[in-house]
Design a protein around this motif. Structure first.
Motif, PDB file in Angstrom:
ATOM      1  N   MET A   2       0.869  -1.170   0.000  1.00  0.00           N
ATOM      2  CA  MET A   2       0.000   0.000   0.000  1.00  0.00           C
ATOM      3  C   MET A   2       0.910   1.226   0.000  1.00  0.00           C
ATOM      4  SD  MET A   2      -2.653  -1.804  -0.023  1.00  0.00           S
ATOM      5  CE  MET A   2      -3.948  -0.578  -0.167  1.00  0.00           C
ATOM      6  N   ASN A   3       0.544   2.222  -0.780  1.00  0.00           N
ATOM      7  CA  ASN A   3       1.374   3.428  -0.880  1.00  0.00           C
ATOM      8  C   ASN A   3       0.965   4.366   0.251  1.00  0.00           C
ATOM      9  OD1 ASN A   3       3.072   5.437  -1.751  1.00  0.00           O
ATOM     10  ND2 ASN A   3       2.149   5.661  -3.780  1.00  0.00           N
ATOM     11  N   ARG A   4       1.352   3.974   1.475  1.00  0.00           N
ATOM     12  CA  ARG A   4       0.877   4.663   2.669  1.00  0.00           C
ATOM     13  C   ARG A   4       1.886   4.459   3.771  1.00  0.00           C
ATOM     14  NH1 ARG A   4      -0.501   4.680   8.115  1.00  0.00           N
ATOM     15  NH2 ARG A   4      -2.657   5.276   8.541  1.00  0.00           N
ATOM     16  N   CYS A   5       2.435   5.550   4.276  1.00  0.00           N
ATOM     17  CA  CYS A   5       3.423   5.455   5.340  1.00  0.00           C
ATOM     18  C   CYS A   5       2.779   4.916   6.619  1.00  0.00           C
ATOM     19  CB  CYS A   5       4.039   6.827   5.601  1.00  0.00           C
ATOM     20  SG  CYS A   5       5.239   6.821   6.941  1.00  0.00           S
ATOM     21  N   ALA A   6       3.533   4.048   7.319  1.00  0.00           N
ATOM     22  CA  ALA A   6       2.997   3.446   8.540  1.00  0.00           C
ATOM     23  C   ALA A   6       2.847   4.478   9.660  1.00  0.00           C
ATOM     24  CB  ALA A   6       3.900   2.306   9.006  1.00  0.00           C
ATOM     25  N   HIS A   7       3.522   5.594   9.579  1.00  0.00           N
ATOM     26  CA  HIS A   7       3.434   6.618  10.613  1.00  0.00           C
ATOM     27  C   HIS A   7       2.116   7.384  10.495  1.00  0.00           C
ATOM     28  CE1 HIS A   7       5.074  10.713  12.279  1.00  0.00           C
ATOM     29  NE2 HIS A   7       4.475  10.026  13.255  1.00  0.00           N
ATOM     30  N   LYS A   8       2.101   8.499   9.788  1.00  0.00           N
ATOM     31  CA  LYS A   8       0.865   9.274   9.707  1.00  0.00           C
ATOM     32  C   LYS A   8       0.135   9.127   8.383  1.00  0.00           C
ATOM     33  CE  LYS A   8       0.274  13.075  11.881  1.00  0.00           C
ATOM     34  NZ  LYS A   8       0.364  14.514  12.219  1.00  0.00           N
ATOM     35  N   GLY A   9       0.631   8.203   7.564  1.00  0.00           N
ATOM     36  CA  GLY A   9      -0.160   7.864   6.378  1.00  0.00           C
ATOM     37  C   GLY A   9       0.216   8.549   5.088  1.00  0.00           C
ATOM     38  N   ALA A  10       1.304   9.304   5.075  1.00  0.00           N
ATOM     39  CA  ALA A  10       1.675   9.978   3.828  1.00  0.00           C
ATOM     40  C   ALA A  10       1.887   8.956   2.711  1.00  0.00           C
ATOM     41  CB  ALA A  10       2.956  10.780   4.020  1.00  0.00           C
ATOM     42  N   ARG A  11       1.440   9.315   1.529  1.00  0.00           N
ATOM     43  CA  ARG A  11       1.760   8.476   0.377  1.00  0.00           C
ATOM     44  C   ARG A  11       3.281   8.461   0.240  1.00  0.00           C
ATOM     45  NH1 ARG A  11      -0.521  10.320  -5.319  1.00  0.00           N
ATOM     46  NH2 ARG A  11       1.247  11.695  -5.045  1.00  0.00           N
ATOM     47  N   LEU A  12       3.851   7.281   0.094  1.00  0.00           N
ATOM     48  CA  LEU A  12       5.310   7.166   0.166  1.00  0.00           C
ATOM     49  C   LEU A  12       6.007   7.594  -1.108  1.00  0.00           C
ATOM     50  CD1 LEU A  12       5.437   3.846   2.140  1.00  0.00           C
ATOM     51  CD2 LEU A  12       6.506   5.996   2.866  1.00  0.00           C
ATOM     52  N   VAL A  13       5.496   7.126  -2.243  1.00  0.00           N
ATOM     53  CA  VAL A  13       6.114   7.557  -3.502  1.00  0.00           C
ATOM     54  C   VAL A  13       5.064   8.299  -4.305  1.00  0.00           C
ATOM     55  CG1 VAL A  13       7.737   5.635  -3.521  1.00  0.00           C
ATOM     56  CG2 VAL A  13       5.606   5.430  -4.800  1.00  0.00           C
ATOM     57  N   MET A  22      15.337   9.638  15.582  1.00  0.00           N
ATOM     58  CA  MET A  22      15.146   9.853  17.026  1.00  0.00           C
ATOM     59  C   MET A  22      14.272   8.747  17.628  1.00  0.00           C
ATOM     60  SD  MET A  22      16.407  13.013  18.031  1.00  0.00           S
ATOM     61  CE  MET A  22      15.269  13.795  19.174  1.00  0.00           C
ATOM     62  N   LYS A  23      14.677   7.516  17.359  1.00  0.00           N
ATOM     63  CA  LYS A  23      13.825   6.391  17.685  1.00  0.00           C
ATOM     64  C   LYS A  23      13.526   6.276  19.182  1.00  0.00           C
ATOM     65  CE  LYS A  23      12.794   1.791  16.263  1.00  0.00           C
ATOM     66  NZ  LYS A  23      13.245   0.470  15.950  1.00  0.00           N
ATOM     67  N   ALA A  24      14.437   6.811  19.988  1.00  0.00           N
ATOM     68  CA  ALA A  24      14.269   6.722  21.445  1.00  0.00           C
ATOM     69  C   ALA A  24      12.932   7.305  21.884  1.00  0.00           C
ATOM     70  CB  ALA A  24      15.431   7.447  22.135  1.00  0.00           C
ATOM     71  N   GLY A  25      12.419   8.245  21.109  1.00  0.00           N
ATOM     72  CA  GLY A  25      11.137   8.870  21.448  1.00  0.00           C
ATOM     73  C   GLY A  25       9.975   7.904  21.463  1.00  0.00           C
ATOM     74  N   TYR A  26      10.191   6.711  20.901  1.00  0.00           N
ATOM     75  CA  TYR A  26       9.108   5.717  20.874  1.00  0.00           C
ATOM     76  C   TYR A  26       9.256   4.649  21.959  1.00  0.00           C
ATOM     77  CZ  TYR A  26       7.364   7.720  16.568  1.00  0.00           C
ATOM     78  OH  TYR A  26       6.823   8.569  15.649  1.00  0.00           O
ATOM     79  N   GLU A  27      10.355   4.754  22.746  1.00  0.00           N
ATOM     80  CA  GLU A  27      10.561   3.729  23.776  1.00  0.00           C
ATOM     81  C   GLU A  27       9.417   3.730  24.778  1.00  0.00           C
ATOM     82  OE1 GLU A  27      14.471   4.063  25.544  1.00  0.00           O
ATOM     83  OE2 GLU A  27      15.319   3.606  23.558  1.00  0.00           O
ATOM     84  N   GLY A  28       8.913   2.537  25.038  1.00  0.00           N
ATOM     85  CA  GLY A  28       7.855   2.415  26.025  1.00  0.00           C
ATOM     86  C   GLY A  28       6.504   2.951  25.590  1.00  0.00           C
ATOM     87  N   THR A  29       6.389   3.322  24.301  1.00  0.00           N
ATOM     88  CA  THR A  29       5.095   3.874  23.868  1.00  0.00           C
ATOM     89  C   THR A  29       4.146   2.804  23.362  1.00  0.00           C
ATOM     90  OG1 THR A  29       5.860   4.164  21.595  1.00  0.00           O
ATOM     91  CG2 THR A  29       6.185   6.029  23.101  1.00  0.00           C
ATOM     92  N   GLY A  30       4.665   1.612  23.128  1.00  0.00           N
ATOM     93  CA  GLY A  30       3.801   0.559  22.599  1.00  0.00           C
ATOM     94  C   GLY A  30       3.678   0.562  21.087  1.00  0.00           C
ATOM     95  N   LEU A  31       4.397   1.478  20.421  1.00  0.00           N
ATOM     96  CA  LEU A  31       4.316   1.555  18.952  1.00  0.00           C
ATOM     97  C   LEU A  31       4.599   0.194  18.306  1.00  0.00           C
ATOM     98  CD1 LEU A  31       4.199   3.308  16.247  1.00  0.00           C
ATOM     99  CD2 LEU A  31       6.697   3.248  16.376  1.00  0.00           C
ATOM    100  N   ALA A  32       5.620  -0.502  18.850  1.00  0.00           N
ATOM    101  CA  ALA A  32       6.064  -1.744  18.223  1.00  0.00           C
ATOM    102  C   ALA A  32       4.940  -2.783  18.131  1.00  0.00           C
ATOM    103  CB  ALA A  32       7.253  -2.311  18.991  1.00  0.00           C
ATOM    104  N   ASP A  33       3.971  -2.685  19.015  1.00  0.00           N
ATOM    105  CA  ASP A  33       2.903  -3.692  19.026  1.00  0.00           C
ATOM    106  C   ASP A  33       1.707  -3.296  18.171  1.00  0.00           C
ATOM    107  OD1 ASP A  33       4.494  -4.943  20.947  1.00  0.00           O
ATOM    108  OD2 ASP A  33       3.567  -3.709  22.524  1.00  0.00           O
ATOM    109  N   THR A  34       1.846  -2.192  17.463  1.00  0.00           N
ATOM    110  CA  THR A  34       0.709  -1.746  16.645  1.00  0.00           C
ATOM    111  C   THR A  34       0.999  -1.990  15.175  1.00  0.00           C
ATOM    112  OG1 THR A  34       1.600   0.464  16.292  1.00  0.00           O
ATOM    113  CG2 THR A  34       0.260   0.131  18.278  1.00  0.00           C
ATOM    114  N   GLN A  35      -0.028  -1.805  14.365  1.00  0.00           N
ATOM    115  CA  GLN A  35       0.149  -1.903  12.912  1.00  0.00           C
ATOM    116  C   GLN A  35       1.150  -0.869  12.437  1.00  0.00           C
ATOM    117  OE1 GLN A  35      -3.881  -1.621  11.327  1.00  0.00           O
ATOM    118  NE2 GLN A  35      -3.419  -3.468  10.144  1.00  0.00           N
ATOM    119  N   ASN A  36       1.132   0.297  13.080  1.00  0.00           N
ATOM    120  CA  ASN A  36       2.063   1.357  12.677  1.00  0.00           C
ATOM    121  C   ASN A  36       3.503   0.918  12.883  1.00  0.00           C
ATOM    122  OD1 ASN A  36      -0.481   2.364  14.077  1.00  0.00           O
ATOM    123  ND2 ASN A  36       0.031   4.071  12.709  1.00  0.00           N
ATOM    124  N   GLY A  37       3.728   0.135  13.919  1.00  0.00           N
ATOM    125  CA  GLY A  37       5.084  -0.305  14.214  1.00  0.00           C
ATOM    126  C   GLY A  37       5.541  -1.460  13.342  1.00  0.00           C
TER     127      GLY A  37
END
Ligand code: FES
Ligand SMILES: [Fe+2]
Lengths: 157, 440
Positions: free
Chosen positions: B82-93, B125-140
């Motif tokens: 899917m042409n959709r960034c896992a973060h906020k959804g921007a079309r990637l290309v 700045m990946k440290a900003g996601y530590e302990g946020t639970g991002l890794a367990d989501t679809q976004n992660g």
């Protein structure tokens, strides 16, 4: 007979005018027997044979178009289309071997009742002299949006 | 009319065995439901793998109004993401064609990068996601991809719904048309070539699809184009070599019996082809060394069988139509109930003479371009239907030609070419997918 730039420029304006006034038979006569009316599909397209174009009409195909417009069963023209070229001042780009190349940026409107399309680009006329008259050996129309999804273009930009 | 979403019976009632209700071409709600059901539950054409020849190459397009990327990964596998960034959804290309630098997709917004399989490679700045639970989501987990993708001999299809018919089950015997197109290359390989014609239609996508096996219209709608070409040609002096353009135009004004005897073959799920016995492409002049090259590649008998199969149009319902004998395909992109983009792509047959591509390119320009006189009359008729169906007083579009009351639901087989059975078959499939019944 020498060919001055003024004559070439006048030819370019007159050619567009024949199309806009739908005097297609007269327009057809401007082309040499080996002429092409070419509108490439991509920028810098090298030829019209090995790559698709929007137009790549030899005289026969040009004639098919012109005669079709007279056919009472041309359903897509029962509501007729009209067009208008607006030309920027034509410039003589090169002159060599009896061929004058004119470059003319243009806008073109084609309308059919309530719908209207607007095209823009650069038109190149390769002109040669045959007898008294100048004739077109190649008319190449480079659309600025040649790769866009286009609606029907029914006349001759 | 509205209220179809929660009313399968109302949708079912739009399709009779011999007619369809005009709403199927006009209703915004039905169009939205088509995109959510028919176009999600079935196999939709994405692109050809030769559009992404090297690892890291991509092609971006839309299927069922959703942005997707066709991509060749570093293992040389063709994927669809899917042409959709896992973060906020921007079309990637955003380019239609391109190449991923350093085997990475990089989002233009916050710079998340992805491997070519869609998994996340780096986040600034990946440290900003530590302990946020991002890794367990679809976004992660990275870029989503269609749950089912198949590359059939270079033709890549995707199904957006995790549930739905299998690829072979859905297309069945209709895949023989793709086989024939690919087999026409002495090397068994196609390359996209000659550019893409993009023709915007102001009409419903089904009018286009139905028209591809509508053999009762050419002699009427295309009389002004092909009839004019025929007349001009008749006036040429004896012995004038026949240009390819004339060879291609003339069969459009063949008589009714020609098109009737041509035959139509129906498969399950809306697929069909015209040209069972012969077609408008049957009498093209031989091209150079081509037949010899085919015989060398396949043996005389098999080469004859491949080249003797000259199908007219095959419909891969609902998104693709192909013309094997001319190496051209048309891809259907519905945009609104009255707006459809048709893209015409052409192929080079690997190992075949260059002349064949010239013939293909000419055909596409004469017949499928926004500047084509044949296209103008087709598009005019689709638009005429779109506007005509605004009329009250008769809600039904007739598909009766060669219908018989005993026709039933199983339509697979051969029929006379001018029958409207291909359209009846399409709507039977339409009805099933629009009401959530499974494929056959
Ligand atoms: S939206 Fe893609 S990185 Fe933020
Ligand atoms: Fe047609």
């Amino acid at each position: 007979m020498s060919t001055d730039e003024q004559e070439l420029v006048r030819f370019v304006y007159d050619e567009a005018r024949l199309v806009d006034e739908k005097r297609f038979d007269e327009w057809y006569e401007l082309f040499t027997d080996d002429a092409y009316y070419w509108m490439p599909l991509t920028r810098g397209q090298p030829d019209g044979e090995n790559h698709t174009s929007l137009f790549y009409e030899d005289k026969l195909l040009l004639q098919v178009r012109i005669e079709r417009l007279k056919n009472p069963h041309s359903f897509s023209q029962h509501q007729p289309s009209f067009c208008q070229h607006v030309l920027q001042a034509p410039r003589l780009e090169s002159a060599a071997g009896g061929c004058w190349v004119m470059r003319t940026p243009f806008t073109y409107v084609e309308s059919q009742r309530d719908s209207q399309i607007l095209l823009a680009g650069v038109s190149w006329l390769h002109l040669v002299r045959s007898g008294e008259r100048l004739r077109i050996r190649l008319k190449k129309v480079e659309l600025v949006n040649c790769d866009a999804a286009l609606p029907s273009i029914q006349l001759f930009p | 009319m509205s209220g179809y979403r929660h009313d399968p019976a109302a949708i079912r009632a739009l399709v009779r065995p011999d007619a369809v209700h005009r709403d199927v071409y006009r209703s915004q709600e039905l169009f939205d439901l088509e995109m959510e059901r028919l176009w999600r539950d079935t196999w939709i054409y994405v692109g050809h793998d030769s559009q992404v020849p090297n690892p890291g190459d991509y092609y971006s397009t839309e299927i069922a109004r959703q942005p997707v990327i066709l991509l060749r990964d570093d293992q040389n596998e063709v994927r669809v993401l899917m042409n959709r960034c896992a973060h906020k959804g921007a079309r990637l290309v955003s380019a239609t064609h391109g190449h991923c630098e350093n085997k990475l997709l990089r989002c233009p917004y916050h710079g998340w990068t992805y491997r070519l399989d869609g998994s996340i490679r780096t986040i600034p700045m990946k440290a900003g996601y530590e302990g946020t639970g991002l890794a367990d989501t679809q976004n992660g987990r990275g870029i989503a991809s269609p749950p089912a993708v198949v590359n059939y001999r270079g033709f890549v299809f995707a199904r957006l719904n995790p549930q739905g018919p299998g690829f072979e089950e859905y297309f069945g015997g209709s895949l023989t048309s793709i086989d024939n197109l690919v087999d026409r290359s002495p090397e068994g390989r196609l390359e996209v070539a000659g550019g893409v014609l993009r023709y915007m239609h102001d009409s419903n996508w089904k009018m286009f699809i139905e028209n591809l096996n509508d053999t009762m219209h050419p002699m009427v709608a295309h009389e002004s184009a092909a009839g004019t070409a025929k007349k001009l040609w008749a006036g040429k002096p004896e012995g004038t070599p026949k240009p390819m353009a004339i060879e291609q135009f003339l069969p459009f004004v063949n008589g009714y019996s020609f098109f009737d005897q041509m035959g139509v073959h129906i498969y399950e799920n809306g697929h069909s082809y015209t040209g069972v016995n012969f077609s408008i492409h049957s009498n093209y002049a031989a091209v150079g060394e081509y037949e010899t090259l085919m015989e060398q590649a396949y043996g005389a008998q098999r080469a004859r069988a491949i080249l003797g199969e000259v199908r007219h149009n095959t419909v891969y319902y609902p998104s693709l139509t192909i013309k094997g004998a001319i190496q051209a395909i048309r891809v259907v992109r519905p945009l609104a109930p009255d707006r459809t983009l048709i893209e015409s792509w052409t192929f080079r047959l690997a190992g075949a003479p260059a002349q064949l591509l010239r013939r293909t390119v000419l055909y596409s320009r004469l017949i499928n371009a926004p500047t084509s006189v044949v296209g103008h009359d087709d598009q005019h008729c689709y638009r005429a239907i779109q506007e005509g169906l605004a009329a009250e007083g008769n809600d039904w579009v007739s598909l009766h030609r060669n219908y018989s009351a005993g026709e039933g639901a199983q339509l697979a087989g051969n029929y006379n070419g001018t029958s409207e059975i291909s359209m009846r078959a399409q709507f039977r499939a339409w009805q099933r997918f629009m009401t959530g019944e499974p494929a056959r």
